[in-house]
Design a protein around this motif. Structure first.
Motif: not given
Length: 220
Positions: A139-140, A142-144, A146-147
């Protein structure tokens, strides 16, 4: 005693007793009596009894012989049974020893099974913890990602704007020189924008297209 019948011809004394008493030279004897049916029956019965007794004796002897043979057979069977019983007892002892060994092994296997169950429980807890961490990491990431994609897009857009701005500024500082062979060649190839920078002719088909450099013959 049976007396002889009286006869005038006979010269003997019918009274044997008196004749014996009067004459010492006369021998006293019994007359042979004739065989009667009763005597013959007794003789036949005696013969049959002897035969029956002999048959009975032979039968009893045969029975005793059979009994002795059966006793010997029973003795042999008993000896064989005793030997078999001894072998069975030895086998039972061996089986009892094997049962004790198997019971001991089963106890050790139960202990190892409990240890393995505990180890598997710990591994399961560790795997669950690792799975949760993996989910959090994914999850982290994917978030990273995306950012980073957003930042990269923003950075690219910002750089493109800066490049456009710099190109506009460069165009303002450019000096357009007419009647150049390279310029005429660029115009003939339908390049909309043509300018010179550091003795290099730069051309573009449109504002959004790529810039091409044409080295002039006037340069060094």
């Amino acid at each position: 005693m049976i007396r002889s019948p009286d006869s005038k011809i006979s010269k003997s004394n019918p009274d044997l007793c008196t004749s014996i008493e009067t004459s010492t030279n006369v021998t006293q004897r019994k007359r042979k009596q004739p065989d009667c049916e009763f005597t013959q029956a007794i003789a036949v019965l005696s013969t049959e009894l002897k035969k029956n007794i002999d048959d009975l004796r032979a039968d009893k002897n045969n029975q005793f012989t059979n009994i002795i043979v059966n006793i010997n057979n029973l003795r042999e069977d008993f000896n064989t049974l005793s030997l078999t019983s001894a072998l069975i007892q030895n086998k039972v002892k061996e089986l009892r020893a094997e049962y004790v060994a198997i019971k001991k092994d089963m106890s050790q296997l139960d202990t190892k099974h409990d240890e393995l169950s505990q180890t598997l429980t710990e591994l399961k807890s560790t795997v669950n913890f690792g799975s949760d961490n993996y989910v959090d990491c994914e999850r982290g990431l994917k978030e990273l990602e995306r950012n980073m994609n957003n930042q990269a897009a923003s950075t690219v857009e910002l750089l493109e704007r800066k490049i456009d701005s710099l190109e506009q500024q460069a165009k303002q500082c450019n000096v357009e020189i007419g009647n150049m062979q390279e310029r005429r060649a660029a115009m003939s190839n339908k390049f909309k924008f043509v300018w010179v920078r550091n003795a290099t002719v730069l051309v573009k088909e449109s504002e959004d297209s790529s810039t091409f450099a044409i080295r002039t013959r006037y340069g060094r």
